[in-house]
Design an enzyme around this catalytic site. Structure first.
Site, mmCIF file in Angstrom:
data_model
loop_
_atom_site.group_PDB
_atom_site.id
_atom_site.type_symbol
_atom_site.label_atom_id
_atom_site.label_comp_id
_atom_site.label_asym_id
_atom_site.label_seq_id
_atom_site.Cartn_x
_atom_site.Cartn_y
_atom_site.Cartn_z
ATOM 1 N N ASP A 35 37.903 3.111 8.241
ATOM 2 C CA ASP A 35 39.047 3.224 9.201
ATOM 3 C C ASP A 35 39.410 4.772 9.477
ATOM 4 O O ASP A 35 39.485 5.232 10.611
ATOM 5 C CB ASP A 35 40.282 2.534 8.619
ATOM 6 C CG ASP A 35 40.242 2.737 6.929
ATOM 7 O OD1 ASP A 35 39.578 3.622 6.623
ATOM 8 O OD2 ASP A 35 41.112 1.873 6.608
ATOM 9 N N ASP A 89 30.934 -12.061 7.077
ATOM 10 C CA ASP A 89 29.964 -11.174 6.479
ATOM 11 C C ASP A 89 29.424 -11.800 4.980
ATOM 12 O O ASP A 89 28.622 -11.282 4.333
ATOM 13 C CB ASP A 89 30.338 -9.748 6.085
ATOM 14 C CG ASP A 89 29.399 -8.652 6.814
ATOM 15 O OD1 ASP A 89 28.595 -8.966 7.654
ATOM 16 O OD2 ASP A 89 29.626 -7.570 6.166
ATOM 17 N N ASP A 121 43.343 -11.382 5.594
ATOM 18 C CA ASP A 121 44.433 -12.079 4.992
ATOM 19 C C ASP A 121 45.660 -11.484 5.540
ATOM 20 O O ASP A 121 46.817 -11.462 5.266
ATOM 21 C CB ASP A 121 44.600 -11.450 3.504
ATOM 22 C CG ASP A 121 44.374 -9.987 3.449
ATOM 23 O OD1 ASP A 121 43.347 -9.489 3.820
ATOM 24 O OD2 ASP A 121 45.302 -9.567 2.755
ATOM 25 N N ASP A 131 42.238 -7.744 9.204
ATOM 26 C CA ASP A 131 41.871 -8.373 7.963
ATOM 27 C C ASP A 131 41.980 -9.827 7.716
ATOM 28 O O ASP A 131 43.111 -10.156 8.225
ATOM 29 C CB ASP A 131 42.212 -7.617 6.524
ATOM 30 C CG ASP A 131 41.598 -6.047 6.380
ATOM 31 O OD1 ASP A 131 40.717 -5.770 7.147
ATOM 32 O OD2 ASP A 131 42.101 -5.522 5.519
#
Length: 753
Positions: A363, A179, A268, A266
């Site tokens: 979420d 993104d 990370d 995610d």
């Protein structure tokens, strides 16, 4: 026959009727009028019973657990009745306003306490679900790795770990969802921004090409992370699935058809090799299952833990949620999607229109929609990803502000307490999740409340000293005992109060903003992987210095009142104790707001693992003390040694796999025991070496579980002493920095620093 049918009907009703009868009795007993002496016997008798029962073997198992929690709830409920029907009174507009603020904060805290006990009534401890031996029956999984502005190296490590999962390669489709490289960003009117976006996108495409996975972006950043995920969900669905070599989807690897399941990570969040083999099996044969959520495990301390120096010795701040709250929510089929480390059913997602994007917490909003549609969720309490916490207090507050605003948005826009399709238990659980984020308002009231009396004489708590001793004190002690009973292994005493104080004051404005205009908040990405070159006093210190000064004014005011109003000395003593406790919390917050440097790009993992070392054609035993993706620290035994610049090979075994990892010795030190300590840097010569290092460092879920297993309870006094030491050291650093700043300002030309 009629009698048998009646007995059967009674058995069906008992599970619902008995709790209602018990609750009715508790409410009735809580409202009974007792003399001071009778209340003292009841309050402290219940406290003694609670402490005895908590120490019995199996005290956390059924049926003792509900009984123990009922005792704690009863004592708190009696206090709430006392506060509501005895201690309130009108003595003028301002005193009454202050009184009602304190009363509201107390009733909010009691409500959160009751809901917390309900959620944790019977937590589930699930085990991994096995997959069938026939791998042809295993579901196809699409792995979505959304990224916005994080360093490309972080994305690469997560993608490398995904490639090494213990799952058939032909059953995996891995996607980097960029993104930060959207068409709009690449065509930004700011040339520097457009150039930076283009360079980052090119690097991510290069990573995808080298690894043989997919790269995908889109036209713009509409709906932030939810929009990014939905774009991928759409173009990887059955109706749109196609092989594209240009535009927003670049395919550099095998495509296995639309995934039946979607794993969201995610960028990370590095997964262990066994992530899918432990989670995908839950979906087989269960069409109603929409979500399997797993814990978020963080390798680095968050800024509060880093600056205060509690990382590694006290439980991590998020362990209370992932080790206690989520298993409790799971029992009520209310465990919710946490944005990452979750496996979702594509079919269920498509039935609710994809990932929700009306709020900034996509979420929890998505999970609410899935549950309202009749979906089932599972929480597997096994850490199988390793992520990064925010590195600075500013980034931490950005993250928590988004969470707080998003949950307030869900509360006001989605109204979970009246959401159709949810069970009453789910409504309570989601409401609890949302209103929890009002803690900043309550915590601020608790800090300022005693000053209303000491400085202005406002009677905000109309109770005599005996009433405080028999109503308030047993309630306070029983609440602390119940909290330690539920969360003692994952949250030490007084840590919650400190964490809420450190965050709460900065969440007031975002929370009030979301309450006033629920549609106003916008998604903000939490920065990760930032470095700090030096220590410094954060600007977040200023509010705590102001509060500290305000609290200190309360002490001489208390002394004056003690002298002038001898009949009020009981109330004065209570307020002074309260102020001293608040001073302790605020002093600790000064330590938290002094940022300690963080130069490491790769965070250390503390461990003790036996390995072998091959050095100069010799092989001998060694032990890993800590490691990261950049290197490791070794202890050599048997009098062996090495020199800086030596090359060696670390021979290790983990999860049934053998590793030969090349490294270069950078530092050598002899300890007092005569052992040689080596600081080594990994010497990756090609991509295969990097893959092996990622697999060894991040691939074993047993390593993350060992961190959790090491957690121990501690007493309230021990926790208070521990925090006092940490707080005094941290506050000392902050005060010294403030003094240096004041001196520079005072002696700078023109009075300016």
């Amino acid at each position: 026959m009629a009698l048998r049918a009646g007995v059967a009907a009674l058995k069906r009703l008992l599970p619902a009727v008995v709790p209602l009868l018990c609750a009715g009795f508790v409410f009735y007993a809580a409202g009974l009028h007792l003399t001071i002496m009778q209340q003292a016997v009841a309050g402290y008798g219940m406290l003694a019973l609670l402490l005895v029962l908590m120490r019995l073997p199996g005290s956390k198992a059924k049926p003792l657990r509900p009984f123990i929690l009922s005792i704690a709830a009863f004592v708190t409920l009696r206090y709430c009745f006392f506060r509501t029907f005895v201690s309130l009174g009108y003595a003028g507009f301002f005193p009454f306003a202050a009184m009602m603020l304190l009363y509201g904060a107390e009733m909010y805290s009691a409500l959160i306490h009751f809901l917390g006990m309900f959620v944790n009534l019977r937590p589930l401890e699930r085990k991994p679900a096995p997959l069938p031996e026939d791998r042809g029956l295993w579901p196809v999984v699409d792995i979505f790795i959304p990224t916005h502005s994080e360093p490309e190296e972080i994305v690469q490590v997560t993608a490398l770990a995904c490639l090494q999962m213990d799952y058939p390669a032909q059953k995996l489709n891995i996607f980097i969802l960029d993104d930060g490289g959207t068409t709009r960003k690449l065509n930004s009117p700011d040339p520097a921004a457009a150039r930076a976006a283009g360079q980052r996108a090119s690097r991510l495409k290069e990573i995808a090409r080298d690894l043989g996975i997919n790269y995908m972006t889109r036209e713009d950043n509409e709906h932030a992370k939810a929009g990014n995920l939905n774009n991928a969900l759409k173009f990887t669905g059955m109706g749109y699935y196609r092989h594209r070599q240009e535009g927003e989807w670049l395919n550099f690897g095998r495509l296995s058809g639309p995934g039946e399941l979607v794993l969201v990570l995610d960028c990370d969040h590095v997964p262990t090799r066994d992530f899918l083999t432990n989670t995908a099996g839950f979906f087989l044969g269960d069409e109603k299952l929409c979500l399997v959520q797993t814990p978020h495990f963080f390798i680095n301390p968050n800024p509060i833990e880093k600056n205060l120096g509690t990382h590694g010795s006290a439980p991590h701040e998020n362990e209370m949620f992932y080790r206690a709250m989520q298993p409790g929510l799971d029992f009520w089929n209310s465990s919710f999607f946490c944005g990452s480390a979750a496996l979702l059913s594509r079919k269920c997602l498509e039935e609710v229109g994809g990932f929700a994007g009306e709020t900034v917490t996509e979420d929890a909003e998505t999970a609410l929609a899935l549950h309202a549609k009749g979906g089932r969720s599972v929480y597997l309490p096994k850490p199988m990803i390793c992520g990064l916490s925010p590195d600075t207090l500013e980034d931490f507050v950005v993250q928590r502000s988004r969470w707080a605003q998003g949950m307030i948005q869900i509360l006001l826009l989605k109204r979970p307490f009246s959401q159709r399709g949810l069970s009453w238990q789910q409504r309570l659980c989601y409401t609890n999740n949302c209103i929890f984020w009002l803690f900043g308002l309550a915590r601020t009231v608790f800090i300022l409340a005693p000053l209303a009396y000491l400085l202005f004489g406002f009677q905000i708590y109309n109770a005599s000293t005996p009433q405080i001793l028999v109503f308030a004190l047993p309630h306070l002690l029983c609440s602390m005992a119940a909290v330690n009973y539920l969360y003692g292994e994952v949250r030490w005493p007084f840590f919650s109060e400190l964490l809420e104080t450190a965050q709460g004051i900065f969440l007031i404005v975002p929370v009030l903003g979301a309450i006033m205009n629920p549609r106003a908040p916008r998604f903000k990405v939490t920065p990760k992987g930032r470095n700090l070159d030096s220590d410094f006093m954060s600007t977040f210190s200023l509010p705590f210095y102001l509060i500290l000064a305000l609290l200190l004014t309360g002490l001489p005011a208390a002394a004056e009142r003690w002298k002038s109003y001898p009949l009020q000395r009981g109330t004065i003593a209570v307020c002074v104790t309260w102020v001293l406790f608040n001073l302790f919390l605020v002093t600790a917050c000064l330590g938290i707001t002094y940022e300690l440097k963080q130069k490491r790009k790769q965070h250390r993992i503390l461990t003790r693992e036996k390995v072998a070392i091959r050095l100069a054609d010799a092989e001998f035993e060694s032990e890993i003390n800590d490691m990261s993706l950049s290197g490791l620290r070794l202890t050599l035994h048997g009098g062996h040694t090495a020199r800086p610049g030596d090359t060696l090979t670390v021979l290790a075994e983990a999860g049934g796999r053998r590793y030969a990892l090349p490294a270069i010795v950078k530092r050598v030190r002899r300890d007092l025991g005569g052992h040689t300590r080596l600081g080594c840097r990994f010497d990756a010569r090609d991509m295969d070496d990097i893959k092996r290092m990622v697999s060894f460092v991040y691939g074993e879920s047993a390593r993350w579980e060992s961190f959790w297993r090491d957690r121990k309870k501690t007493s309230a006094l021990a926790a208070l002493f521990y925090l006092s030491l940490k707080a005094s050291a941290g506050a000392g650093r902050n005060i010294q920095a403030a003094a240096r700043f004041a001196v520079r300002y005072a002696y700078a030309p023109g009075g300016k620093s």
